[in-house]
Design a protein around this motif. Structure first.
Motif, PDB file in Angstrom:
ATOM      1  N   GLU A   1       0.825  -1.218   0.000  1.00 21.55           N
ATOM      2  CA  GLU A   1       0.000   0.000   0.000  1.00 21.55           C
ATOM      3  C   GLU A   1       0.855   1.261   0.000  1.00 21.55           C
ATOM      4  O   GLU A   1       0.444   2.282  -0.543  1.00 21.55           O
ATOM      5  CB  GLU A   1      -0.931   0.005   1.218  1.00 21.55           C
TER       6      GLU A   1
ATOM      7  N   GLN B   1       1.798  -6.432 -13.259  1.00 24.00           N
ATOM      8  CA  GLN B   1       0.960  -5.284 -12.882  1.00 24.00           C
ATOM      9  C   GLN B   1       0.158  -4.784 -14.077  1.00 24.00           C
ATOM     10  O   GLN B   1      -1.037  -4.529 -13.972  1.00 24.00           O
ATOM     11  CB  GLN B   1       1.848  -4.155 -12.357  1.00 24.00           C
TER      12      GLN B   1
ATOM     13  N   GLY C   1      -3.412  -5.721 -13.456  1.00 25.82           N
ATOM     14  CA  GLY C   1      -3.984  -4.471 -12.957  1.00 25.82           C
ATOM     15  C   GLY C   1      -4.533  -3.598 -14.058  1.00 25.82           C
ATOM     16  O   GLY C   1      -5.578  -2.960 -13.895  1.00 25.82           O
TER      17      GLY C   1
ATOM     18  N   GLY D   1      -8.117  -5.426 -14.904  1.00 23.79           N
ATOM     19  CA  GLY D   1      -8.825  -4.588 -13.946  1.00 23.79           C
ATOM     20  C   GLY D   1      -8.775  -5.046 -12.501  1.00 23.79           C
ATOM     21  O   GLY D   1      -9.603  -4.647 -11.702  1.00 23.79           O
ATOM     22  N   LEU D   2      -7.804  -5.888 -12.163  1.00 18.37           N
ATOM     23  CA  LEU D   2      -7.678  -6.296 -10.767  1.00 18.37           C
ATOM     24  C   LEU D   2      -7.115  -5.151  -9.934  1.00 18.37           C
ATOM     25  O   LEU D   2      -6.408  -4.288 -10.432  1.00 18.37           O
ATOM     26  CB  LEU D   2      -6.784  -7.521 -10.648  1.00 18.37           C
ATOM     27  N   SER D   3      -7.398  -5.186  -8.671  1.00 14.84           N
ATOM     28  CA  SER D   3      -6.999  -4.099  -7.793  1.00 14.84           C
ATOM     29  C   SER D   3      -5.590  -4.327  -7.245  1.00 14.84           C
ATOM     30  O   SER D   3      -5.414  -4.864  -6.160  1.00 14.84           O
ATOM     31  CB  SER D   3      -7.995  -3.973  -6.643  1.00 14.84           C
TER      32      SER D   3
ATOM     33  N   PRO E   1      -2.425  -1.985  -6.319  1.00 14.15           N
ATOM     34  CA  PRO E   1      -2.088  -0.564  -6.212  1.00 14.15           C
ATOM     35  C   PRO E   1      -0.838  -0.207  -7.012  1.00 14.15           C
ATOM     36  O   PRO E   1       0.168  -0.906  -6.968  1.00 14.15           O
ATOM     37  CB  PRO E   1      -1.869  -0.358  -4.712  1.00 14.15           C
TER      38      PRO E   1
END
Length: 181
Positions: A118, A157, A161, A165-167, A169
């Motif tokens: 994060e 990523q 990501g 569209g996966l989360s 960060p």
């Protein structure tokens, strides 16, 4: 071959060692069976929108069924007396002790990775994880582990990501890259 001995009734009887069930293999099979059952229950709790023929439960159900079937086969084999054979690999040293320092470095790297996701983003945190594990395992060019880890993590990523569209960060360093998807 065992020598006959005289039993309680006075007749000669052959003795056999009592069959032993290997506890480790039995526990492994039971844990895998429980994991498969829990995964199957979890797969059926996934919300499926109305009207979808092949939904998000197909893959988890298939994996759960394979896991349950494999665990059941191992469990039956263990209970029938089948034993795993010791691997006779040429690069295995059965007398070597566990390298607890290296193991602690790797566990520490995983904890650092979890704390950094994060804060700095998934890809840089994965690069740090990859680099520390490469260093802990004795890589000659330890710095190359960080570089390779960053490249592989950025590809993952972008694919997962960005395109799927996966989360995951992006973090402050690669937030601009996330805006492109």
């Amino acid at each position: 071959m065992t020598a006959p001995i005289t039993g309680a009734n006075g007749r000669a009887e052959e003795t056999r060692p009592a069959p032993r069930v290997p506890i480790g293999e039995l526990v492994f099979a039971l844990l895998m069976l429980a994991l498969g059952i829990l995964a199957l229950v979890g797969a059926f709790s996934i919300h499926v929108p109305v009207g979808i023929q092949v939904g998000p439960t197909v893959f988890p159900v298939a994996v759960s069924v394979l896991l349950i079937g494999s665990a059941a086969a191992v469990l039956i084999g263990v209970l029938r007396g089948e034993r795993a054979e010791v691997e006779e690999g040429e690069d295995i040293d059965p007398d070597a002790s566990t390298d607890w320092v290296t193991l602690a470095k790797i566990v520490g790297a995983i904890v650092v990775h979890l704390l950094l996701i994060e804060l700095i983003g998934w890809a840089p945190a994965a690069a740090v994880l990859f680099g520390i594990v490469a260093w802990a395992l004795g890589a000659k060019r330890w710095w190359l582990g960080f570089v390779i880890g960053l490249v592989v993590a950025l590809v993952v990523q972008i694919v997962f990501g960005g395109f799927l569209g996966l989360s995951l960060p992006w973090g402050p360093a690669f937030g601009w890259l996330g805006g492109m998807f």
